[in-house]
Scaffold this active site. Structure first.
Site, PDB file in Angstrom:
ATOM      1  N   PHE A 146       0.682  -0.984  -0.306  1.00 13.88           N
ATOM      2  CA  PHE A 146       0.324  -0.399  -0.712  1.00 13.88           C
ATOM      3  C   PHE A 146       0.617   0.991   0.295  1.00 13.88           C
ATOM      4  O   PHE A 146       0.910   1.939  -0.632  1.00 13.88           O
ATOM      5  CB  PHE A 146      -0.982  -0.194   1.119  1.00 13.88           C
ATOM      6  CG  PHE A 146      -2.470   0.965   1.639  1.00 13.88           C
ATOM      7  CD1 PHE A 146      -1.914   1.902   0.838  1.00 13.88           C
ATOM      8  CD2 PHE A 146      -1.557   1.690   2.930  1.00 13.88           C
ATOM      9  CE1 PHE A 146      -2.907   3.060   0.670  1.00 13.88           C
ATOM     10  CE2 PHE A 146      -2.462   2.589   3.117  1.00 13.88           C
ATOM     11  CZ  PHE A 146      -3.041   3.910   2.178  1.00 13.88           C
TER      12      PHE A 146
ATOM     13  N   LYS B 151      25.529   1.744   3.432  1.00 15.91           N
ATOM     14  CA  LYS B 151      26.705   1.559   3.802  1.00 15.91           C
ATOM     15  C   LYS B 151      27.965   1.761   2.380  1.00 15.91           C
ATOM     16  O   LYS B 151      27.920   2.765   2.239  1.00 15.91           O
ATOM     17  CB  LYS B 151      27.241   1.034   5.925  1.00 15.91           C
ATOM     18  CG  LYS B 151      28.875   1.696   5.349  1.00 15.91           C
ATOM     19  CD  LYS B 151      28.854   1.639   7.394  1.00 15.91           C
ATOM     20  CE  LYS B 151      29.417   0.137   7.442  1.00 15.91           C
ATOM     21  NZ  LYS B 151      30.345  -0.201   6.473  1.00 15.91           N
TER      22      LYS B 151
ATOM     23  N   TYR C  82       5.610  -7.228  15.543  1.00 15.94           N
ATOM     24  CA  TYR C  82       5.301  -5.933  14.992  1.00 15.94           C
ATOM     25  C   TYR C  82       6.356  -5.139  16.370  1.00 15.94           C
ATOM     26  O   TYR C  82       7.328  -4.723  15.683  1.00 15.94           O
ATOM     27  CB  TYR C  82       4.633  -5.682  15.143  1.00 15.94           C
ATOM     28  CG  TYR C  82       4.499  -4.759  13.768  1.00 15.94           C
ATOM     29  CD1 TYR C  82       5.020  -4.684  12.654  1.00 15.94           C
ATOM     30  CD2 TYR C  82       3.770  -3.264  13.762  1.00 15.94           C
ATOM     31  CE1 TYR C  82       4.918  -3.558  11.950  1.00 15.94           C
ATOM     32  CE2 TYR C  82       3.327  -2.245  13.232  1.00 15.94           C
ATOM     33  CZ  TYR C  82       4.295  -2.631  12.022  1.00 15.94           C
ATOM     34  OH  TYR C  82       3.900  -1.401  11.408  1.00 15.94           O
TER      35      TYR C  82
ATOM     36  N   LYS D 295      10.005  -3.083  15.105  1.00 19.53           N
ATOM     37  CA  LYS D 295      10.181  -1.874  14.604  1.00 19.53           C
ATOM     38  C   LYS D 295      11.089  -0.507  15.926  1.00 19.53           C
ATOM     39  O   LYS D 295      11.357  -0.024  15.875  1.00 19.53           O
ATOM     40  CB  LYS D 295       9.081  -1.224  14.734  1.00 19.53           C
ATOM     41  CG  LYS D 295       8.260  -1.683  13.575  1.00 19.53           C
ATOM     42  CD  LYS D 295       8.537  -1.184  11.792  1.00 19.53           C
ATOM     43  CE  LYS D 295       7.443  -1.598  10.913  1.00 19.53           C
ATOM     44  NZ  LYS D 295       8.154  -1.320   9.822  1.00 19.53           N
TER      45      LYS D 295
END
Ligand code: UDP
Length: 310
Positions: free
Chosen positions: A12, A106, A146, A150
């Site tokens: 989405f 990096k 989740y 995070k």
């Protein structure tokens, strides 16, 4: 020409970001393992000269030839129902996946923006939520896979910034909606629209008094773009502070579609009771404000669901 890698490109938010960076005249490299994403969200981009797609899982080693200027890490299941169905993948994409992309950034000397979430605040004890609030998260609950991934993502992103001097950005995304949300995603808005259109029961969890604050996707994308181009490396909330109870939200959908009956279901474990972003930082730092009100945004989203709900 600037080159940008977007993970979760077929999802989405990822697909809307692809559109935005193409519109900015950049070369977009989309990456997705199609676990929850769908190629139908980006099929209009495949004929373009400046779009490429890698069917790849970012939890595995990431390599793309050529220079890269920007990386946006938006791959992850993002619906509470998906966390239950795919707990290990949810943990891996924001931990191992983020680690891979930071290492890749990096090597490429690229700037990286990671998609964090209002879920880092858990079931918040401070309202509205400001960036300096540390949150109230249950690490072993159903959302822990989740939320903690995070939170780890934020920690490792800060470590790469502080230790390696990498250019990093962290956006904390609050509930967002719009065209291309998955119909069977299980989140409130797709559930309510698909149920109303099919004339099924509208499943309100609990008594519906829990609140959320819904942001239209175009506003979110604008905020993310501005944050990426800023020089600020600490987390920034992006969301719409207009707060509504889930019961009122279900009623708005019923009114818009013109049918649907409310049916109450048990409240899932650890479902946050309230959520609203404090967006003072984004306003001051980025000159950003949401522009699309819920009425207008929900009407646009309804047009989409009318086409895809069968
Ligand atoms: N919700 C609901 N019925 C549904 C789906 C969700 O009442 O069919 C509620 C859910 O319990 C939560 C809110 O709507 O309080 C938003 O849920 P969503 O899954 O959209 O995202 P969350 O903000 O919880 O991550």
């Amino acid at each position: 020409m600037k080159r940008v890698l977007i993970t979760g490109a077929a999802g989405f938010l990822g697909s809307h970001l692809c559109d935005r960076f193409i519109a900015e005249g950049m070369h977009v490299i989309g990456m997705d393992n199609l676990l929850t994403g769908s190629l139908s969200n980006i099929e209009h981009l495949f004929p373009l000269e400046h779009f490429e797609f890698y069917h790849h899982d970012v939890s595995k080693f990431v390599h793309v030839p050529g220079h890269i200027d920007y990386i946006l890490h938006f791959a992850s299941p993002a619906s509470p129902i998906d966390y239950l169905k795919m707990p290990i993948q949810t943990l891996k994409v924001s931990s191992l996946g983020t680690h891979n992309l930071l290492g890749f950034a990096k090597v490429k000397n690229a700037r990286i923006l990671v998609a964090s979430t209002s879920e880092v605040y858990g079931d918040p004890l401070i309202h509205p939520q400001k960036e300096d609030y540390w949150g109230n998260v249950n690490p072993i609950g159903p959302r822990g896979v989740y939320d903690e991934a995070k939170r780890f993502q934020e920690a490792i992103t800060m470590a790469y910034h502080n230790f390696h001097g990498l250019e990093t950005r962290i956006v904390r995304i609050f509930n967002t909606y719009g065209p291309r949300m998955r119909v069977e995603d299980g989140r409130a808005l797709p559930a309510f629209f698909s149920q109303a259109i099919r004339d099924e029961e509208i499943t309100v969890f609990g008594d519906g008094s829990q609140t959320r604050s819904f942001c239209f996707v175009d506003d979110l994308v604008e905020g993310i773009y501005r944050l990426l181009m800023s020089d600020y490396h600490l987390p920034v909330n992006i969301g719409n502070p207009e707060e509504i109870s889930i019961l009122d939200f279900a009623q708005e959908v019923i009114n818009m579609v013109g049918k649907g009956r409310l049916a109450f279901r048990p409240l899932p474990m650890d479902d946050p009771k309230q959520r609203r972003p404090d967006i003072t930082l984004a306003q001051e730092l980025l000159g950003w404000n949401p522009r699309v009100g819920r009425k207008e945004g929900v009407a646009k989203t309804y047009e989409y669901f009318k086409k895809v709900v069968v």
